[in-house]
Design a protein around this motif. Structure first.
Motif, mmCIF file in Angstrom:
data_model
loop_
_atom_site.group_PDB
_atom_site.id
_atom_site.type_symbol
_atom_site.label_atom_id
_atom_site.label_comp_id
_atom_site.label_asym_id
_atom_site.label_seq_id
_atom_site.Cartn_x
_atom_site.Cartn_y
_atom_site.Cartn_z
ATOM 1 N N VAL A 184 0.816 -1.224 0.000
ATOM 2 C CA VAL A 184 0.000 0.000 0.000
ATOM 3 C C VAL A 184 0.846 1.269 0.000
ATOM 4 O O VAL A 184 0.307 2.360 -0.141
ATOM 5 C CB VAL A 184 -1.000 0.041 1.190
ATOM 6 N N PHE A 185 2.166 1.140 0.137
ATOM 7 C CA PHE A 185 3.031 2.325 0.174
ATOM 8 C C PHE A 185 3.091 2.982 -1.199
ATOM 9 O O PHE A 185 3.429 2.338 -2.184
ATOM 10 C CB PHE A 185 4.463 1.966 0.573
ATOM 11 N N PRO A 186 2.784 4.292 -1.291
ATOM 12 C CA PRO A 186 2.904 4.976 -2.576
ATOM 13 C C PRO A 186 4.366 5.217 -2.969
ATOM 14 O O PRO A 186 4.678 5.331 -4.140
ATOM 15 C CB PRO A 186 2.174 6.299 -2.363
ATOM 16 N N ARG A 187 5.251 5.279 -1.981
ATOM 17 C CA ARG A 187 6.683 5.452 -2.246
ATOM 18 C C ARG A 187 7.429 4.269 -1.638
ATOM 19 O O ARG A 187 7.102 3.845 -0.532
ATOM 20 C CB ARG A 187 7.212 6.743 -1.600
ATOM 21 N N PRO A 188 8.438 3.745 -2.328
ATOM 22 C CA PRO A 188 9.184 2.609 -1.764
ATOM 23 C C PRO A 188 10.041 3.039 -0.572
ATOM 24 O O PRO A 188 10.504 4.178 -0.505
ATOM 25 C CB PRO A 188 10.062 2.141 -2.929
ATOM 26 N N ALA A 189 10.235 2.115 0.343
ATOM 27 C CA ALA A 189 11.096 2.361 1.506
ATOM 28 C C ALA A 189 12.553 2.423 1.050
ATOM 29 O O ALA A 189 12.901 1.888 -0.006
ATOM 30 C CB ALA A 189 10.911 1.244 2.524
ATOM 31 N N PRO A 190 13.428 3.067 1.825
ATOM 32 C CA PRO A 190 14.852 3.128 1.465
ATOM 33 C C PRO A 190 15.436 1.721 1.296
ATOM 34 O O PRO A 190 15.094 0.813 2.050
ATOM 35 C CB PRO A 190 15.496 3.831 2.666
ATOM 36 N N LYS A 191 16.321 1.570 0.321
ATOM 37 C CA LYS A 191 16.877 0.248 0.007
ATOM 38 C C LYS A 191 18.310 0.058 0.495
ATOM 39 O O LYS A 191 18.673 -1.022 0.923
ATOM 40 C CB LYS A 191 16.833 -0.009 -1.505
ATOM 41 N N SER A 192 19.146 1.077 0.409
ATOM 42 C CA SER A 192 20.550 0.904 0.800
ATOM 43 C C SER A 192 20.668 0.922 2.322
ATOM 44 O O SER A 192 19.863 1.538 3.020
ATOM 45 C CB SER A 192 21.424 2.012 0.208
#
Length: 196
Positions: A27-35
């Protein structure tokens, strides 16, 4: 394993808990940080800049947290990588998560796709269980129970009976219109997915 990353083993969640976490991420419109560096920086903002609190949460030393924040360490080992992902996603966009959970519990319910071994008991008889693949809607009432239990820190063993009851109600008895008294339990879950 290097000294700066060893302390606690990574926690393991069951398939139902993992599926609920994946449903929330969808449901997140923006992805969570990956690095790792971006995750540490984000988590530090949530911990109000406390490297000590974040280190305790991740099960590493303060110095390790400082090294990831500075970018001198970039590739965490498997246990730390899992902890960073889990903590980041649990803190990411809390209002979006809360809104989706509220809507599921109040009006829309949750869709579930599950492949598992279902066993049955019915008033006066018993049917042999078998593996089934089922897609069905879970009512808002059950969605609310499941989400409240998850929020309260329920274990996999706590959630499975409620999920089985919800599937029985919606799929097997069609909200009480047939097979009165049927009870289904599921074990050996091959795959399970939830959708808000």
């Amino acid at each position: 394993m290097s000294n700066h990353e060893q302390q606690q083993p990574a926690p393991r969640r069951g398939k139902v808990l993992e599926a609920l976490a994946r449903a929330e991420r969808q449901v997140f419109p923006r992805p969570a940080p990956k690095s790792a560096r971006a995750q540490v920086k984000f988590l530090l903002t949530r911990a109000k800049g406390s490297t000590k609190a974040l280190a305790e949460c991740l099960g590493v030393s303060r110095r390790t947290v400082e090294r990831y924040r500075a970018g001198t360490l970039t590739t965490p080992q498997k246990r730390l990588r899992a902890a960073l992902v889990e903590e980041t996603e649990s803190e990411w966009q809390p209002q979006v998560r809360a809104q989706a959970r509220h809507q599921a519990a109040a009006s829309s319910g949750i869709m579930v796709d599950v492949t598992a071994y279902f066993g049955f008991t019915w008033t006066g008889s018993s049917n042999d269980g078998r593996e089934r693949t089922i897609t069905t809607a879970i009512s808002p009432t059950y969605a609310k129970q499941i989400l409240e239990l998850q929020e309260a820190g329920a274990t996999e063993e706590d959630l499975r009976p409620i999920v089985a009851e919800a599937i029985t109600e919606s799929y097997f008895t069609e909200w009480g219109t047939r097979a009165a008294g049927l009870r289904a339990d599921f074990t050996h879950v091959s795959q399970i997915e939830f959708r808000f």
